[in-house]
Design a protein around this motif. Structure first.
Motif, PDB file in Angstrom:
ATOM      1  N   LYS A 154       0.828  -1.214   0.000  1.00  0.00           N
ATOM      2  CA  LYS A 154       0.000   0.000   0.000  1.00  0.00           C
ATOM      3  C   LYS A 154       0.860   1.261   0.000  1.00  0.00           C
ATOM      4  O   LYS A 154       0.628   2.204  -0.767  1.00  0.00           O
ATOM      5  CB  LYS A 154      -0.902   0.010   1.232  1.00  0.00           C
ATOM      6  N   ARG A 155       1.855   1.272   0.879  1.00  0.00           N
ATOM      7  CA  ARG A 155       2.664   2.487   1.014  1.00  0.00           C
ATOM      8  C   ARG A 155       3.548   2.728  -0.194  1.00  0.00           C
ATOM      9  O   ARG A 155       3.742   3.878  -0.621  1.00  0.00           O
ATOM     10  CB  ARG A 155       3.499   2.386   2.287  1.00  0.00           C
ATOM     11  N   ALA A 158       1.273   4.004  -2.885  1.00  0.00           N
ATOM     12  CA  ALA A 158       0.874   5.379  -2.568  1.00  0.00           C
ATOM     13  C   ALA A 158       1.996   6.364  -2.883  1.00  0.00           C
ATOM     14  O   ALA A 158       1.747   7.471  -3.395  1.00  0.00           O
ATOM     15  CB  ALA A 158       0.476   5.477  -1.096  1.00  0.00           C
ATOM     16  N   LEU A 186      -6.733   4.622  -5.557  1.00  0.00           N
ATOM     17  CA  LEU A 186      -6.799   5.559  -4.430  1.00  0.00           C
ATOM     18  C   LEU A 186      -7.592   4.963  -3.264  1.00  0.00           C
ATOM     19  O   LEU A 186      -7.233   5.123  -2.090  1.00  0.00           O
ATOM     20  CB  LEU A 186      -7.413   6.878  -4.877  1.00  0.00           C
ATOM     21  N   ASN A 187      -8.677   4.279  -3.562  1.00  0.00           N
ATOM     22  CA  ASN A 187      -9.469   3.645  -2.510  1.00  0.00           C
ATOM     23  C   ASN A 187      -8.688   2.572  -1.764  1.00  0.00           C
ATOM     24  O   ASN A 187      -8.812   2.426  -0.547  1.00  0.00           O
ATOM     25  CB  ASN A 187     -10.731   3.014  -3.114  1.00  0.00           C
ATOM     26  N   HIS A 190      -5.196   4.462  -0.149  1.00  0.00           N
ATOM     27  CA  HIS A 190      -5.439   5.669   0.664  1.00  0.00           C
ATOM     28  C   HIS A 190      -4.288   6.673   0.549  1.00  0.00           C
ATOM     29  O   HIS A 190      -3.780   7.183   1.547  1.00  0.00           O
ATOM     30  CB  HIS A 190      -5.668   5.293   2.131  1.00  0.00           C
ATOM     31  N   ALA A 192      -2.427   9.971   0.263  1.00  0.00           N
ATOM     32  CA  ALA A 192      -2.651  11.391   0.551  1.00  0.00           C
ATOM     33  C   ALA A 192      -1.959  12.223  -0.522  1.00  0.00           C
ATOM     34  O   ALA A 192      -0.928  11.815  -1.066  1.00  0.00           O
ATOM     35  CB  ALA A 192      -2.089  11.733   1.926  1.00  0.00           C
TER      36      ALA A 192
END
Length: 527
Positions: A154-155, A158, A186-187, A190, A192
């Protein structure tokens, strides 16, 4: 009497693709050699388009071998593996293999519970360099390991999203054909917005609206590209061709981020000469190369064609596109008009900038066996390993001070050429020579050359003459350029004037002058 300190004594360079000494069998049943895991993974990686069948391996078996090697080395040698994956996506220019490799790297390390070496998050982010690639990695991970995403995945995704997502990227890559749209990514992760990109928060909200409420999604008013695109989409279909043919039509299309793929759908009709001429100024060099035949069939003017020719043959554009040299051969074979032959020849020459000018006498052997002809470079290409081998072999022969160029299979023949001749014309003289008898080709054509270079998949059959390199005196360098990445090699490598390298770009040529200058040839991402 001196045994070592003689006038003939000289240093010998070493290379990183190394054999272990263990004997294997090639797919044709010939005597082969095993390579250490790093060498096997390196050669497979730089020839791996993923899910691509080759003559001796189906796509699934090949991909499983690749994934198993990545998982093994991610635990035992994480720094080397992470460097390989980053290089593979960067200079190596192989998207899918690097994305698959990064996912398998993270999975193996999480399963093993190891934390040494480069962080999983950093490895994921390092291979995502185009805006559609975050979705590609998530699609691979979820199809293989389910929808539960580990934090490093995820990170890392992102981090890439913040770096890659912008208005033009959204218009080009966020399409209904994708399983994972920008909003889905994006969902899931997450992401930013980047603090240094104050506009990105509004863009992210719009990407989510496009995905979940496409009929009511409104682009940020401050974003000129998205606003211009929305205005174009609102133009009635009957009036759209008038915009294309108007004086400022090309500029309006460019300002709205309209790609040539999107333009065809927007017009809801054929791409005629006017449509192509309006979008050509905003097309990249490789998009132009892929559409040369379409330009001819639509009747694009000679004036516009000359601008296309200038752009695709510009050295800076060729370098920026980072395309493999054989892409220009594909365009040459596909485009029917002779007006593209010279610019494509120039572009091919620029793409082979790393080909050294070798002094002395060089024997270049190009594998034209059945396994090379029946293995396509990818499902989307009509080109084969044999085509790529001929491109590289011809390029080095043409630049060498004195070279003999030979094609081989079950038999072998000299390929004639003249100094300064076109690479594309020389390629037309190659044929299909059946089986693979590499050792016999070397034995027959080696005539006190200063070096031997063999471009091949290394899958030779049984030979009573031994391995190909044994046909050449030990003090003469033999370079094997492996194009296919199969497990078994046809000769030892790593030192003592016997070296293997590989890949689909001209970068591999850098090894030859290094080794002949008695310098060690490192992995391409080192130094």
């Amino acid at each position: 009497m001196a045994r070592f300190n003689t006038k003939a004594a000289k240093a010998r360079g070493t290379s990183r693709v190394a054999s272990t000494g263990r004997v294997l069998r090639t797919h044709e049943g010939g005597r082969g050699v095993e390579r250490d895991p790093r060498s096997e993974l390196f050669l497979l990686s730089i020839a791996n388009f993923v899910a691509q069948k080759t003559f001796y391996e189906d796509g699934e078996a090949r991909d499983d071998r690749f994934a198993a090697l990545v998982r093994q080395l991610a635990v035992t040698d994480p720094s080397w593996t992470a460097a390989l994956l980053g290089w593979l996506r960067g200079e190596g220019n192989l998207r899918t293999a690097s994305i698959v490799g990064a996912a398998e790297y993270v999975k193996a390390r999480l399963d093993a519970g190891v934390t040494d070496g480069p962080a999983n998050r950093q490895v994921v982010a390092s291979v995502l360099r185009r805006p559609d690639e975050p979705g590609e990695l998530l699609a691979y991970w979820t199809s293989r390991y389910g929808r539960a995403l580990p934090k490093p995945v995820k990170r890392g995704v992102a981090d890439a999203v913040r770096r890659l997502y912008g208005a033009k990227a959204l218009l080009k890559y966020d399409t209904g054909s994708k399983g994972y749209r920008f909003g889905d990514v994006l969902n899931l992760v997450h992401a930013a917005p980047d603090p240094d990109k104050p506009w990105q928060g509004e863009l992210f909200r719009y990407a989510l609206d496009r995905r979940h409420n496409p009929d009511t999604a409104v682009p940020p008013a401050a974003d000129r590209v998205l606003t211009a695109h929305r205005e174009l989409m609102a133009v009635p279909v009957a009036e759209r061709r008038a915009i294309v043919t108007s004086e400022g039509g090309a500029g309006r299309l460019a300002a709205a981020g309209m790609t040539w793929e999107a333009l065809a759908g927007w017009l809801q009709g054929p791409m005629d000469a006017a449509a192509w001429e309006a979008v050509i100024p905003s097309m990249g060099a490789m998009a132009l190369v892929r559409n040369l035949r379409n330009f001819d069939e639509a009747g694009v003017s000679d004036e516009v064609a000359s601008r296309v020719a200038e752009k695709i043959s510009d050295p800076a554009e060729v370098a920026r596109s980072r395309q493999f040299p054989f892409r220009y051969l594909a365009a040459y074979q596909h485009a029917p008009s002779l007006r593209w032959a010279y610019p494509l020849e120039r572009a091919l020459g620029h793409s082979l900038a790393n080909v050294p000018v070798l002094g002395g006498r060089t024997l270049v052997l190009v594998d034209r066996s059945g396994s090379m002809f029946f293995s396509r470079l990818s499902d989307r290409s009509a080109l084969t390993w044999a085509d790529a081998a001929a491109v590289f072999g011809t390029a080095i022969a043409l630049r060498a001070a004195d070279a003999d160029l030979v094609e081989f299979g079950s038999g072998s023949d000299v390929v004639s050429f003249r100094r300064g001749e076109s690479v594309l014309k020389v390629l037309e003289r190659f044929g299909d020579l059946g089986g693979t008898n590499t050792s016999e080709a070397v034995r027959r054509h080696y005539k006190k050359h200063d070096r031997v270079l063999i471009v091949t998949d290394e899958q030779a059959g049984y030979s009573g003459h031994g391995d190909p390199a044994s046909q050449v005196p030990a003090d003469v360098p033999v370079y094997t350029w492996n194009l296919a990445g199969y497990r078994a090699g046809h000769a030892p490598s790593g030192g003592r004037n016997r070296h293997t390298f590989g890949g689909l770009s001209d970068a591999a040529f850098r090894m030859v002058p290094l080794l002949e200058g008695a310098r060690d040839a490192e992995w391409p991402w080192v130094g």
